[in-house]
Design a protein around this motif. Structure first.
Motif, PDB file in Angstrom:
ATOM      1  N   GLU A  39      39.642  22.706 -49.062  1.00 20.29           N
ATOM      2  CA  GLU A  39      39.702  24.088 -48.600  1.00 20.29           C
ATOM      3  C   GLU A  39      38.883  24.196 -47.321  1.00 20.29           C
ATOM      4  O   GLU A  39      37.765  23.695 -47.249  1.00 20.29           O
ATOM      5  CB  GLU A  39      39.129  25.041 -49.661  1.00 20.29           C
ATOM      6  N   PHE A  40      39.482  24.810 -46.317  1.00 19.26           N
ATOM      7  CA  PHE A  40      38.815  25.001 -45.031  1.00 19.26           C
ATOM      8  C   PHE A  40      38.596  26.483 -44.777  1.00 19.26           C
ATOM      9  O   PHE A  40      39.406  27.319 -45.167  1.00 19.26           O
ATOM     10  CB  PHE A  40      39.669  24.454 -43.882  1.00 19.26           C
ATOM     11  N   CYS A  41      37.513  26.782 -44.076  1.00 17.70           N
ATOM     12  CA  CYS A  41      37.231  28.131 -43.600  1.00 17.70           C
ATOM     13  C   CYS A  41      37.762  28.222 -42.166  1.00 17.70           C
ATOM     14  O   CYS A  41      37.363  27.429 -41.302  1.00 17.70           O
ATOM     15  CB  CYS A  41      35.726  28.386 -43.631  1.00 17.70           C
ATOM     16  N   GLN A  42      38.661  29.140 -41.913  1.00 17.70           N
ATOM     17  CA  GLN A  42      39.249  29.269 -40.576  1.00 17.70           C
ATOM     18  C   GLN A  42      38.174  29.567 -39.532  1.00 17.70           C
ATOM     19  O   GLN A  42      38.213  29.029 -38.427  1.00 17.70           O
ATOM     20  CB  GLN A  42      40.324  30.365 -40.567  1.00 17.70           C
TER      21      GLN A  42
ATOM     22  N   LEU B  98      35.332  31.433 -46.539  1.00 18.08           N
ATOM     23  CA  LEU B  98      34.987  30.870 -47.840  1.00 18.08           C
ATOM     24  C   LEU B  98      33.630  31.375 -48.335  1.00 18.08           C
ATOM     25  O   LEU B  98      33.069  30.832 -49.281  1.00 18.08           O
ATOM     26  CB  LEU B  98      34.974  29.336 -47.776  1.00 18.08           C
ATOM     27  N   SER B  99      33.076  32.386 -47.669  1.00 11.49           N
ATOM     28  CA  SER B  99      31.812  33.019 -48.064  1.00 11.49           C
ATOM     29  C   SER B  99      30.630  32.052 -48.078  1.00 11.49           C
ATOM     30  O   SER B  99      29.780  32.101 -48.962  1.00 11.49           O
ATOM     31  CB  SER B  99      31.948  33.701 -49.427  1.00 11.49           C
ATOM     32  N   GLU B 100      30.600  31.160 -47.115  1.00 18.51           N
ATOM     33  CA  GLU B 100      29.472  30.235 -46.929  1.00 18.51           C
ATOM     34  C   GLU B 100      28.925  30.455 -45.514  1.00 18.51           C
ATOM     35  O   GLU B 100      28.753  29.527 -44.738  1.00 18.51           O
ATOM     36  CB  GLU B 100      29.936  28.776 -47.099  1.00 18.51           C
ATOM     37  N   CYS B 101      28.608  31.690 -45.193  1.00 21.26           N
ATOM     38  CA  CYS B 101      28.320  32.097 -43.814  1.00 21.26           C
ATOM     39  C   CYS B 101      27.131  31.376 -43.182  1.00 21.26           C
ATOM     40  O   CYS B 101      27.184  30.996 -42.017  1.00 21.26           O
ATOM     41  CB  CYS B 101      28.129  33.611 -43.748  1.00 21.26           C
ATOM     42  N   LYS B 102      26.042  31.179 -43.934  1.00 21.50           N
ATOM     43  CA  LYS B 102      24.882  30.479 -43.363  1.00 21.50           C
ATOM     44  C   LYS B 102      25.249  29.054 -42.982  1.00 21.50           C
ATOM     45  O   LYS B 102      24.906  28.577 -41.911  1.00 21.50           O
ATOM     46  CB  LYS B 102      23.710  30.485 -44.348  1.00 21.50           C
TER      47      LYS B 102
ATOM     48  N   ALA C 262      33.790  21.686 -45.449  1.00 23.56           N
ATOM     49  CA  ALA C 262      35.010  21.926 -46.223  1.00 23.56           C
ATOM     50  C   ALA C 262      34.628  21.843 -47.692  1.00 23.56           C
ATOM     51  O   ALA C 262      33.609  21.245 -48.044  1.00 23.56           O
ATOM     52  CB  ALA C 262      36.069  20.887 -45.893  1.00 23.56           C
ATOM     53  N   LYS C 263      35.434  22.440 -48.530  1.00 26.35           N
ATOM     54  CA  LYS C 263      35.263  22.276 -49.972  1.00 26.35           C
ATOM     55  C   LYS C 263      36.264  21.228 -50.420  1.00 26.35           C
ATOM     56  O   LYS C 263      37.471  21.385 -50.240  1.00 26.35           O
ATOM     57  CB  LYS C 263      35.494  23.593 -50.708  1.00 26.35           C
ATOM     58  N   VAL C 264      35.745  20.157 -50.985  1.00 32.03           N
ATOM     59  CA  VAL C 264      36.570  19.048 -51.443  1.00 32.03           C
ATOM     60  C   VAL C 264      36.498  19.014 -52.964  1.00 32.03           C
ATOM     61  O   VAL C 264      35.425  18.802 -53.533  1.00 32.03           O
ATOM     62  CB  VAL C 264      36.080  17.707 -50.845  1.00 32.03           C
ATOM     63  N   ASN C 265      37.634  19.268 -53.592  1.00 35.54           N
ATOM     64  CA  ASN C 265      37.695  19.360 -55.053  1.00 35.54           C
ATOM     65  C   ASN C 265      36.606  20.295 -55.585  1.00 35.54           C
ATOM     66  O   ASN C 265      35.950  20.007 -56.575  1.00 35.54           O
ATOM     67  CB  ASN C 265      37.586  17.974 -55.689  1.00 35.54           C
ATOM     68  N   GLY C 266      36.384  21.397 -54.869  1.00 37.65           N
ATOM     69  CA  GLY C 266      35.442  22.413 -55.297  1.00 37.65           C
ATOM     70  C   GLY C 266      33.995  22.191 -54.867  1.00 37.65           C
ATOM     71  O   GLY C 266      33.158  23.052 -55.061  1.00 37.65           O
ATOM     72  N   GLN C 267      33.696  21.036 -54.279  1.00 33.09           N
ATOM     73  CA  GLN C 267      32.337  20.718 -53.850  1.00 33.09           C
ATOM     74  C   GLN C 267      32.234  20.805 -52.329  1.00 33.09           C
ATOM     75  O   GLN C 267      33.112  20.312 -51.614  1.00 33.09           O
ATOM     76  CB  GLN C 267      31.943  19.306 -54.296  1.00 33.09           C
ATOM     77  N   ILE C 268      31.154  21.385 -51.843  1.00 35.82           N
ATOM     78  CA  ILE C 268      30.977  21.518 -50.398  1.00 35.82           C
ATOM     79  C   ILE C 268      30.612  20.172 -49.783  1.00 35.82           C
ATOM     80  O   ILE C 268      29.756  19.456 -50.293  1.00 35.82           O
ATOM     81  CB  ILE C 268      29.900  22.566 -50.066  1.00 35.82           C
ATOM     82  N   MET C 269      31.293  19.855 -48.701  1.00 36.09           N
ATOM     83  CA  MET C 269      31.015  18.650 -47.938  1.00 36.09           C
ATOM     84  C   MET C 269      30.833  19.085 -46.490  1.00 36.09           C
ATOM     85  O   MET C 269      31.668  19.807 -45.954  1.00 36.09           O
ATOM     86  CB  MET C 269      32.179  17.666 -48.049  1.00 36.09           C
ATOM     87  N   SER C 270      29.741  18.661 -45.872  1.00 34.38           N
ATOM     88  CA  SER C 270      29.502  19.038 -44.475  1.00 34.38           C
ATOM     89  C   SER C 270      29.216  17.795 -43.660  1.00 34.38           C
ATOM     90  O   SER C 270      28.919  16.729 -44.194  1.00 34.38           O
ATOM     91  CB  SER C 270      28.336  20.025 -44.374  1.00 34.38           C
ATOM     92  N   GLY C 271      29.313  17.951 -42.345  1.00 32.06           N
ATOM     93  CA  GLY C 271      29.033  16.849 -41.438  1.00 32.06           C
ATOM     94  C   GLY C 271      28.175  17.320 -40.282  1.00 32.06           C
ATOM     95  O   GLY C 271      28.037  18.529 -40.037  1.00 32.06           O
TER      96      GLY C 271
END
Length: 120
Positions: free
Chosen positions: A49-52, A84-88, A96-105
């Protein structure tokens, strides 16, 4: 003799003895299923899932093309949401949310590399 055990069959040649295992139909079928499942194992699909807003903030022309190529993989199911309501997190780093878990880079390329790692 136990019917679950393979039987041994001796074949004599001119100066050699050849030992072969004779398996029942069910044993051969089970062995083939095990072999095929190892060779052709289906890997699970990955849901992303991606946040536009986040994509707009961190992707550029090059990374858009790289992400497009990545998302063509048939194992990937993805959706873009307006938020996706992860504004901070969204303001700081690509995620992105991968299988429900947040993954960042650290940057969009780092995130893409981590997404590729999920396919392995």
């Amino acid at each position: 003799m136990n019917s679950d055990e393979p039987t041994m069959h001796f074949v004599s040649g001119s100066d050699k003895i050849k030992i072969t295992n004779i398996y029942s139909y069910n044993e051969r079928s089970d062995m083939m299923k095990n072999l095929l499942s190892k060779v052709f194992s289906k890997k699970a699909k990955i849901q992303i899932e991606f946040c536009q807003n986040n994509l707009d903030r961190f992707l550029n022309e090059q990374t858009i093309a790289d992400y497009g190529k990545f998302l063509e993989n048939p194992r990937i199911q993805y959706k873009e949401y307006e938020c996706l309501s992860e504004c901070k997190l969204c303001k700081k780093t690509p995620y992105a949310k991968v299988n429900g878990q947040i993954m960042s880079g650290e940057d969009s390329q780092d995130l893409l590399n981590k997404l590729y790692d999920e396919l392995k």
